[in-house]
Design an enzyme around this catalytic site. Structure first.
Site, PDB file in Angstrom:
ATOM      1  N   LYS A 236       0.816  -1.215   0.000  1.00 41.35           N
ATOM      2  CA  LYS A 236       0.000   0.000   0.000  1.00 41.35           C
ATOM      3  C   LYS A 236       0.851   1.266   0.000  1.00 41.35           C
ATOM      4  CE  LYS A 236      -2.303  -1.227   3.754  1.00 41.35           C
ATOM      5  NZ  LYS A 236      -3.274  -1.194   4.868  1.00 41.35           N
TER       6      LYS A 236
ATOM      7  N   LYS B 208       2.818   2.149   2.500  1.00 37.46           N
ATOM      8  CA  LYS B 208       2.852   2.657   3.870  1.00 37.46           C
ATOM      9  C   LYS B 208       4.005   2.018   4.639  1.00 37.46           C
ATOM     10  CE  LYS B 208      -1.164   3.236   6.056  1.00 37.46           C
ATOM     11  NZ  LYS B 208      -2.458   2.863   6.689  1.00 37.46           N
TER      12      LYS B 208
END
Length: 154
Positions: free
Chosen positions: A44, A46
């Protein structure tokens, strides 16, 4: 038995997380929480401050949570609903509409987020602290430790 399911990264665990988990636990008999794995976060884009294992330990220690498990990809939700016998899937209202397709398997509920707190905001504020400010804080802590030691308090 009514089983509630939610997902999250739960990095830098804060009062917003506690309030969400408390509200979710009040909706049913059992609260099951999927926590984004490190590899899923990487997919993602992140990066968490704490590892999956640490975040899982933190969340599982919360009295409102009955079980945690890793979320490894976006597509596992239907299998998780079936595996845990979920009757209600819930997320924060910043996800409204994104998981409506799960209504075929269970109730889908979006809860209002706690105002004025988010992990993203906390990380932004922390990133604004300069190195010299950190050194002053560290120096002050050393001073306090020295004072406490000089008082010979046990």
């Amino acid at each position: 038995m009514k089983v509630i399911l939610t997902y999250g990264t739960f990095d830098l665990f804060h009062v917003g997380h506690i309030r969400l988990l408390k509200r979710l636990s009040l909706l049913g008999d059992r609260l099951v929480v999927g926590i984004s794995s490190d590899s899923f976060n990487e997919m993602k884009g992140k990066k968490s401050f704490f590892s999956y294992a640490e975040r899982a330990e933190i969340v599982s220690s919360c009295k409102y949570v009955d079980e945690v498990f890793p979320e490894n990809n976006w597509d596992q939700k239907i299998d998780d609903i079936k595996k845990y016998g979920v009757t209600c899937f819930s997320m924060g209202d910043d996800w409204i509409g994104k998981f409506d397709y799960l209504e075929e398997y269970c109730e889908v509920l979006y809860l209002e987020r706690t105002e004025d707190i988010s992990t993203t905001d906390i990380k932004k504020k922390l990133s604004l602290i300069s190195q010299s400010e950190l050194e002053k804080i560290e120096s002050s802590l050393h001073d306090v430790i020295g004072i406490v030691k000089s008082l010979n308090i046990k």
